[in-house]
Design a protein around this motif. Structure first.
Motif, PDB file in Angstrom:
ATOM      1  N   LEU A 115       8.583   2.111  -7.559  1.00 47.08           N
ATOM      2  CA  LEU A 115       7.604   1.947  -6.486  1.00 47.08           C
ATOM      3  C   LEU A 115       6.444   1.061  -6.914  1.00 47.08           C
ATOM      4  O   LEU A 115       5.961   0.236  -6.130  1.00 47.08           O
ATOM      5  N   ALA A 116       5.984   1.232  -8.167  1.00 43.94           N
ATOM      6  CA  ALA A 116       4.850   0.448  -8.642  1.00 43.94           C
ATOM      7  C   ALA A 116       5.186  -1.034  -8.718  1.00 43.94           C
ATOM      8  O   ALA A 116       4.396  -1.896  -8.317  1.00 43.94           O
ATOM      9  N   VAL A 117       6.372  -1.358  -9.225  1.00 46.26           N
ATOM     10  CA  VAL A 117       6.783  -2.765  -9.314  1.00 46.26           C
ATOM     11  C   VAL A 117       7.000  -3.354  -7.926  1.00 46.26           C
ATOM     12  O   VAL A 117       6.611  -4.488  -7.645  1.00 46.26           O
ATOM     13  N   ILE A 130       0.837  -1.209   0.000  1.00 40.70           N
ATOM     14  CA  ILE A 130       0.000   0.000   0.000  1.00 40.70           C
ATOM     15  C   ILE A 130       0.867   1.253   0.000  1.00 40.70           C
ATOM     16  O   ILE A 130       0.586   2.221  -0.718  1.00 40.70           O
ATOM     17  N   LEU A 131       1.941   1.244   0.787  1.00 41.94           N
ATOM     18  CA  LEU A 131       2.822   2.416   0.871  1.00 41.94           C
ATOM     19  C   LEU A 131       3.473   2.711  -0.469  1.00 41.94           C
ATOM     20  O   LEU A 131       3.446   3.855  -0.954  1.00 41.94           O
ATOM     21  N   PHE A 132       4.052   1.705  -1.091  1.00 42.19           N
ATOM     22  CA  PHE A 132       4.744   1.916  -2.364  1.00 42.19           C
ATOM     23  C   PHE A 132       3.770   2.325  -3.472  1.00 42.19           C
ATOM     24  O   PHE A 132       4.066   3.231  -4.262  1.00 42.19           O
ATOM     25  N   ALA A 133       2.617   1.679  -3.538  1.00 44.80           N
ATOM     26  CA  ALA A 133       1.637   2.026  -4.565  1.00 44.80           C
ATOM     27  C   ALA A 133       1.093   3.434  -4.354  1.00 44.80           C
ATOM     28  O   ALA A 133       0.900   4.189  -5.321  1.00 44.80           O
ATOM     29  N   GLY A 134       0.860   3.802  -3.102  1.00 39.54           N
ATOM     30  CA  GLY A 134       0.359   5.148  -2.821  1.00 39.54           C
ATOM     31  C   GLY A 134       1.357   6.226  -3.194  1.00 39.54           C
ATOM     32  O   GLY A 134       0.996   7.255  -3.762  1.00 39.54           O
ATOM     33  N   LEU A 135       2.636   6.002  -2.893  1.00 31.34           N
ATOM     34  CA  LEU A 135       3.667   6.967  -3.273  1.00 31.34           C
ATOM     35  C   LEU A 135       3.780   7.084  -4.786  1.00 31.34           C
ATOM     36  O   LEU A 135       3.941   8.189  -5.332  1.00 31.34           O
ATOM     37  N   SER A 136       3.693   5.962  -5.476  1.00 32.68           N
ATOM     38  CA  SER A 136       3.804   5.980  -6.932  1.00 32.68           C
ATOM     39  C   SER A 136       2.671   6.766  -7.577  1.00 32.68           C
ATOM     40  O   SER A 136       2.905   7.633  -8.428  1.00 32.68           O
TER      41      SER A 136
END
Length: 855
Positions: free
Chosen positions: A292-294, A240-246
């Motif tokens: 971040l998305a990957v 969730i953190l990485f997808a949200g930042l992306s």
């Protein structure tokens, strides 16, 4: 108004003929040929407008300008210009001659291309040839120094491609290492260095890696169920953190960085203008966002985005050279070559990169671009090899080799894999495009960030439950490609749990197809190359394990007569390789490129024939279901004016059935208009351009002027104290016009295309479509013995092709329905048409797609 200039375009020139501010023969001895800068595709929205600036051409030592040669430009304040116009400072007669410019006989000039417009291929090609001829003529006069200038000019393109290749090798290294570190950090960390991923942390370990610890071990959790729950929660939180930042970076700073970008690049290559799509901000957000998305675990890959990143790098480097920056055709030649570097570093396949540029991206691919593509791809591959990001001496982490060959009876199994992957790949495309359409027409379009977070949450929650889904796609594909040895008895190589592995792989491929379809339209920068290969490899590996089981249980079957006893006859890893190639071919509709990618990955020439057979079958099955691949579907969905060079269109009718009639357009009389009349027409008419006729009574074609050119000249003339609202506008020379009568006219002739492409009114539409495709036209005028009857634009041909496609298939298919949908993303600028105002919000591409005559 005049479009904003690209950053750093201070040395491109403008012909001031719209105000009569041009040089001509009776003053300085030679006709003026200074050029308008045609702009670039990555214009900064905060760039200052040049509408109030005026530019004075620079002359050589002899006081002459040079044909089609970029002149230096200096800014002059409005007050100084008015003083010059009023004759202040002496020489009023000369200044008045400069203002009227009545004896202008230079080449056609162009204002800056509008956003979401089509470039003029013929004009830009002619401009490049004239510029090169002038440079060669000057080189002959200068001797050795001139030859040196020629060499330096020719080296500019190679310098750009060299910089792109080196940059892509470095960027690919950073993306691969950083994304793998973020992927591994969801499961644990390295004792010896927190910045090390699992591969580097355990580089020197033999069997067990004691330096890598999980988060439960770090927190000293000993209960098994609590250990599993802790790892599960950390996995979901990081996703969730990485997808949200992306998605935050994309939606907040660079919306163009979302998605894979190949469909838009294909459209740009065909001549479409999309400013800021290849800009520096898009490049930065794309590089960070894809990592971040990957790492978030979304069913997306970083390989497809490398093409967009490579084109962004090329576009940024072309800003350094005004001759390349000011010619859109030359820029596209370099972009075609640069796209090869993206595939080269993505799959460690420089030859496939060249073929990708030729087969998928390029719209205009001269022979010299082939050599440039190979050079750029080779430099990128060598740079990646130098950095060695995977510490295995290979260009990719999943590169494999096989020891045994294949038998003839296996061709039937490879054909079966091609059939299955052809159907599954087409289903994935349809589902992905349908979900994109649903997003645009539902309330989800207003919650892009929330949608990404929810999809990341669901994906992580499902993926952690399966070892095949939990692994990133690169690791999954690498494991599926790997051949089992005699010592391997666990995991995929386990004979005891083979049935369970087969079921898990089939279930994994089904879930992967659905998750990939859902994730493809999210507001994050990632692509679908590797997820599609993962789904296909799962299908192929499962199929190979089934065949392997049949052989082990029934070795005496006639089908397996070619197999030798006590020697492994079936290699499931090869079936996974064939499945990955088939799936990638069915989704992207690439053929030769996919075969070469797989050949360079497997490093085995003996498997080229099975891969070719499976790819051919897969693409044939996919084409029989849907003619368009994933990228073409996105182009249709977004309404981009793209005419494919690969497809053969069959249109019914003639040009007079498709044209917009002259009675429905605003037509300009060559000598019948006033300055105020032109200003009023621009305010009330939404058209992208205006045909010029000698007289409205005779409607004899005299030329064509685009809206941007007309707007620029009118705006500057209204700012000048020389002209009034009643000043006559001249679009065509007349021998009797001279003296004081001519001095009061506003000269539009430098901006009028006096030789527009015309066709006869009963020309077959297939001929018209081929003319647009082969010449890269923006419009054609329909005439009858020189009398204007109407106009056909590129958008008209695109809409005719789509309507004809729907009629041929009878009931509208999903792709046909998608092609009629509107894109809800907001765009800057207001499209202008030949058929009236759009019912869609101004500035959206939905408005552009709904109209039929955007140039």
């Amino acid at each position: 108004m005049i479009g904003r200039e690209d950053e750093g375009n201070s040395d491109s020139t403008q012909n001031l003929g719209g105000l009569g501010l041009e040089t001509y023969g009776n003053v300085w001895g030679e006709p003026s040929t200074s050029n308008r800068n045609t702009g670039s595709m990555d214009e900064d929205e905060n760039a200052a407008s040049d509408s109030d600036d005026n530019y004075i051409p620079h002359f050589d030592d002899n006081g002459s300008t040079h044909a089609m040669f970029p002149l230096h430009r200096t800014r002059s304040s409005q007050e100084v210009l008015i003083q010059q116009q009023d004759g202040v400072g002496g020489g009023s007669g000369l200044d008045m001659d400069v203002i009227t410019g009545w004896l202008y006989n230079g080449p056609l000039q162009r204002a800056k291309y509008d956003d979401f417009s089509t470039i003029d291929w013929i004009y830009d090609n002619t401009k490049a040839r004239h510029s090169k001829s002038e440079l060669r003529a000057r080189a002959q006069d200068k001797g050795r120094m001139g030859q040196l200038e020629l060499m330096l000019d020719a080296s500019k393109s190679w310098a750009v491609l060299l910089a792109v290749g080196v940059s892509m090798g470095l960027i690919a290294t950073c993306i691969s290492v950083s994304s793998q570190w973020l992927i591994d950090i969801k499961n644990g960390h390295c004792r010896t260095g927190f910045y090390l991923n699992r591969r580097f942390c355990c580089l020197n370990a033999d069997d067990m890696c004691l330096d890598w610890v999980s988060w439960s071990e770090h927190l000293r959790v000993h209960w098994r169920w609590l250990d599993w729950l802790l790892q599960y929660l950390v996995f979901i939180f990081d996703a969730i953190l990485f997808a949200g930042l992306s998605t935050y970076l994309v939606t907040e700073y660079a919306p163009y960085a979302a998605g894979q970008g190949i469909a838009e690049i294909k459209t740009i290559m065909s001549g479409f203008m999309m400013r800021k799509f290849l800009g520096l901000r898009t490049l930065g957000v794309k590089c960070v966002g894809v990592v971040l998305a990957v790492a978030s675990g979304l069913s997306l890959g970083k390989e497809g985005t490398m093409v967009h990143i490579a084109c962004c790098c090329c576009n940024v480097y072309t800003r350094m050279f005004s001759r390349i920056r000011g010619n859109e055709v030359k820029r596209r030649e370099l972009l075609s070559a640069a796209s090869a570097a993206g595939i080269s570093v993505a799959f460690g396949s420089p030859i496939a990169g060249v073929l990708f540029s030729l087969e998928q991206v390029s719209y205009y691919f001269p022979a010299k671009t082939m050599w440039r593509s190979l050079f750029c791809a080779a430099v990128a591959a060598m740079t990646l090899k130098f950095f060695n990001p995977f510490r295995n001496g290979k260009l990719v982490s999943f590169q494999v080799t096989y020891d045994r060959t294949w038998d003839l009876f296996e061709l039937w199994f490879f054909v079966a894999i091609g059939v299955i992957c052809g159907v599954v790949g087409t289903f994935q495309n349809r589902l992905a495009l349908y979900l994109m359409q649903y997003r645009q027409r539902s309330m989800l379009k207003n919650f892009a960030r929330g949608e990404v977070v929810v999809v990341a949450l669901v994906t992580a929650a499902i993926s952690y439950l399966s070892v095949y889904l939990r692994a990133d796609t690169v690791t999954l594909v690498s494991n599926l490609f790997t051949e089992c040895t005699v010592q391997d008895t666990d995991g995929l190589c386990s004979r005891k749990d083979r049935a369970g592995n087969i079921f898990s792989l089939v279930l994994t491929s089904a879930i992967r197809v659905v998750l990939t379809s859902v994730a493809c339209g999210l507001a994050v920068p990632a692509g679908m190359f590797m997820p599609s290969m993962g789904a296909g490899a799962s299908i192929g590996r499962a199929f190979g394990m089934v065949v392997q089981t049949l052989y082990e249980n029934h070795p005496t079957w006639r089908l397996f007569a070619a197999c030798k006893p006590d020697v492994p006859c079936i290699t499931p890893g090869v079936y996974a390789l064939v499945g990955a190639a088939s799936m990638l071919a069915s989704t992207t509709r690439m053929t030769v490129t996919v075969v070469v990618i797989m050949f360079e990955l497997s490093d085995a020439l003996i498997y080229v024939l099975p891969i070719m057979l499976a790819v051919t079958v897969s693409k044939s099955i996919a084409d029989s279901i849907d003619k368009d691949g994933y990228f073409e579907g996105i182009i249709s969905l977004n309404g981009y004016p793209f005419l494919s060079m690969d497809q053969e269109y069959v249109l019914q009718g003639t040009s007079d059935e498709l044209m917009v009639r002259a009675s429905e357009m605003s037509v300009i009389g060559a000598h019948d208009e006033t300055l105020r009349g032109m200003a009023d027409m621009l305010e009330t008419s939404p058209y992208s351009g205006f045909p010029v006729v000698k007289s409205k009574s005779t409607m004899s074609v005299a030329g064509y002027i685009s809206r941007s050119d007309l707007q620029m000249v009118v705006d500057r003339a209204l700012l000048s104290s020389v002209y009034s609202d009643s000043s006559t506008c001249c679009f065509l020379s007349r021998p009797q016009d001279s003296g004081d009568f001519a001095r009061n006219m506003v000269d539009f002739r430098p901006w009028v295309d006096q030789t527009p492409i015309t066709i006869y009114h009963n020309t077959d539409l297939n001929v018209v479509a081929d003319t647009f495709r082969q010449l890269g036209l923006r419009y054609v005028l329909v005439t009858h013995f020189g009398i204007l009857l109407g106009i056909i634009t590129k958008k008209d041909i695109v809409r005719a092709v789509r309507m004809q496609s729907r009629n041929n298939y009878g009931r509208p298919s999903l792709i046909s329905l998608i092609s009629r949908s509107s894109l809800t993303r907001r765009w800057t600028g207001s499209p202008r048409t030949h058929s009236g105002q759009s019912s869609q919000p101004a500035g959206s591409l939905a408005a552009l797609s709904s109209e039929s005559h955007v140039l």
